[in-house]
Design a protein around this motif. Sequence first.
Motif, PDB file in Angstrom:
ATOM      1  N   TYR A 291       0.837  -1.197   0.000  1.00 16.71           N
ATOM      2  CA  TYR A 291       0.000   0.000   0.000  1.00 16.71           C
ATOM      3  C   TYR A 291       0.878   1.255   0.000  1.00 16.71           C
ATOM      4  CZ  TYR A 291      -3.257   3.563   1.654  1.00 16.71           C
ATOM      5  OH  TYR A 291      -3.991   4.709   1.784  1.00 16.71           O
ATOM      6  N   GLY A 292       1.922   1.250   0.816  1.00 14.26           N
ATOM      7  CA  GLY A 292       2.853   2.383   0.848  1.00 14.26           C
ATOM      8  C   GLY A 292       3.542   2.597  -0.483  1.00 14.26           C
ATOM      9  N   ALA A 293       3.900   1.508  -1.141  1.00 12.48           N
ATOM     10  CA  ALA A 293       4.533   1.614  -2.463  1.00 12.48           C
ATOM     11  C   ALA A 293       3.566   2.219  -3.477  1.00 12.48           C
ATOM     12  CB  ALA A 293       5.009   0.240  -2.937  1.00 12.48           C
ATOM     13  N   MET A 294       2.292   1.853  -3.371  1.00  7.78           N
ATOM     14  CA  MET A 294       1.284   2.421  -4.277  1.00  7.78           C
ATOM     15  C   MET A 294       1.235   3.936  -4.129  1.00  7.78           C
ATOM     16  SD  MET A 294      -1.892  -0.254  -3.881  1.00  7.78           S
ATOM     17  CE  MET A 294      -2.897   0.319  -5.263  1.00  7.78           C
ATOM     18  N   ILE A 295       1.278   4.393  -2.902  1.00  7.18           N
ATOM     19  CA  ILE A 295       1.237   5.832  -2.637  1.00  7.18           C
ATOM     20  C   ILE A 295       2.506   6.501  -3.162  1.00  7.18           C
ATOM     21  CG2 ILE A 295       1.256   7.570  -0.798  1.00  7.18           C
ATOM     22  CD1 ILE A 295      -0.632   5.651   0.749  1.00  7.18           C
ATOM     23  N   CYS A 296       3.659   5.891  -2.906  1.00  7.66           N
ATOM     24  CA  CYS A 296       4.942   6.471  -3.340  1.00  7.66           C
ATOM     25  C   CYS A 296       5.045   6.629  -4.845  1.00  7.66           C
ATOM     26  CB  CYS A 296       6.109   5.621  -2.845  1.00  7.66           C
ATOM     27  SG  CYS A 296       6.443   5.814  -1.095  1.00  7.66           S
ATOM     28  N   ILE A 297       4.582   5.622  -5.588  1.00  7.14           N
ATOM     29  CA  ILE A 297       4.715   5.709  -7.053  1.00  7.14           C
ATOM     30  C   ILE A 297       3.444   6.241  -7.709  1.00  7.14           C
ATOM     31  CG2 ILE A 297       6.500   3.946  -7.158  1.00  7.14           C
ATOM     32  CD1 ILE A 297       4.402   2.023  -8.283  1.00  7.14           C
ATOM     33  N   ARG A 298       2.510   6.681  -6.860  1.00  2.25           N
ATOM     34  CA  ARG A 298       1.285   7.329  -7.315  1.00  2.25           C
ATOM     35  C   ARG A 298       0.417   6.458  -8.215  1.00  2.25           C
ATOM     36  NH1 ARG A 298       2.042  13.387  -6.612  1.00  2.25           N
ATOM     37  NH2 ARG A 298       4.003  13.450  -5.505  1.00  2.25           N
ATOM     38  N   VAL A 299       0.268   5.220  -7.777  1.00  2.00           N
ATOM     39  CA  VAL A 299      -0.664   4.309  -8.442  1.00  2.00           C
ATOM     40  C   VAL A 299      -2.031   4.577  -7.836  1.00  2.00           C
ATOM     41  CG1 VAL A 299      -1.296   1.874  -8.701  1.00  2.00           C
ATOM     42  CG2 VAL A 299       1.078   2.555  -8.881  1.00  2.00           C
ATOM     43  N   GLY A 300      -3.060   4.540  -8.633  1.00  2.00           N
ATOM     44  CA  GLY A 300      -4.397   4.779  -8.113  1.00  2.00           C
ATOM     45  C   GLY A 300      -4.780   3.778  -7.037  1.00  2.00           C
ATOM     46  N   ILE A 301      -5.612   4.211  -6.135  1.00  2.00           N
ATOM     47  CA  ILE A 301      -6.108   3.376  -5.051  1.00  2.00           C
ATOM     48  C   ILE A 301      -7.628   3.365  -5.145  1.00  2.00           C
ATOM     49  CG2 ILE A 301      -6.307   3.203  -2.536  1.00  2.00           C
ATOM     50  CD1 ILE A 301      -3.526   4.532  -2.406  1.00  2.00           C
ATOM     51  N   ASP A 302      -8.221   2.169  -4.960  1.00  2.00           N
ATOM     52  CA  ASP A 302      -9.672   2.066  -5.031  1.00  2.00           C
ATOM     53  C   ASP A 302     -10.199   1.201  -3.889  1.00  2.00           C
ATOM     54  OD1 ASP A 302      -9.022  -0.513  -5.792  1.00  2.00           O
ATOM     55  OD2 ASP A 302      -9.970  -0.412  -7.752  1.00  2.00           O
ATOM     56  N   THR A 303     -11.474   0.888  -3.919  1.00  4.70           N
ATOM     57  CA  THR A 303     -12.076   0.109  -2.841  1.00  4.70           C
ATOM     58  C   THR A 303     -11.464  -1.293  -2.743  1.00  4.70           C
ATOM     59  OG1 THR A 303     -13.892  -0.549  -4.282  1.00  4.70           O
ATOM     60  CG2 THR A 303     -14.263   1.353  -2.846  1.00  4.70           C
ATOM     61  N   VAL A 304     -11.019  -1.851  -3.850  1.00 10.23           N
ATOM     62  CA  VAL A 304     -10.387  -3.166  -3.833  1.00 10.23           C
ATOM     63  C   VAL A 304      -9.103  -3.116  -3.013  1.00 10.23           C
ATOM     64  CG1 VAL A 304      -9.362  -4.992  -5.256  1.00 10.23           C
ATOM     65  CG2 VAL A 304     -11.411  -3.795  -6.052  1.00 10.23           C
ATOM     66  N   THR A 305      -8.365  -2.022  -3.121  1.00 11.75           N
ATOM     67  CA  THR A 305      -7.131  -1.854  -2.357  1.00 11.75           C
ATOM     68  C   THR A 305      -7.410  -1.979  -0.861  1.00 11.75           C
ATOM     69  OG1 THR A 305      -6.382  -0.264  -4.034  1.00 11.75           O
ATOM     70  CG2 THR A 305      -5.132  -0.352  -1.983  1.00 11.75           C
TER      71      THR A 305
END
Length: 120
Positions: A103-117
């Motif tokens: 989850y932290g990596a998603m935020i760092c590389i600015r990957v979208g986050i959704d309800t599945v996340t």
Amino acid sequence: MSYSKVESNTITFNAVISAFAKGSEQEKALQLFKSSLQVTVEPNTRTFNAAIQACAKRDDWSEALHLVHGMAEHKVEPNMVSFNAAICACGKGGEWRNATHLYGAMICIRVGIDTVTYSG
């Protein structure tokens, strides 16, 4: 009736790996994914995503993490689907620390986050 030989390329591998992953043949999906790396087929994000989703279906968080980290070796960028599937695998395996790191990596590389996340 005659059949022509189907060309082995990224698209055909993606289709078959995805079909195995979505069905009940996750082991075959992962075997085919590994085979695709041995031939001249260049994997892309969809190839990895199908394999990571197969890992999630069979609760194999370790292999899912290995695949996400291995994407860079093939110059393939993970996307939201890549991370969500790996987070799901980690969640099923009780690996919340690894899920949090993803989850932290998603935020760092600015990957979208959704309800599945969040439901992984």
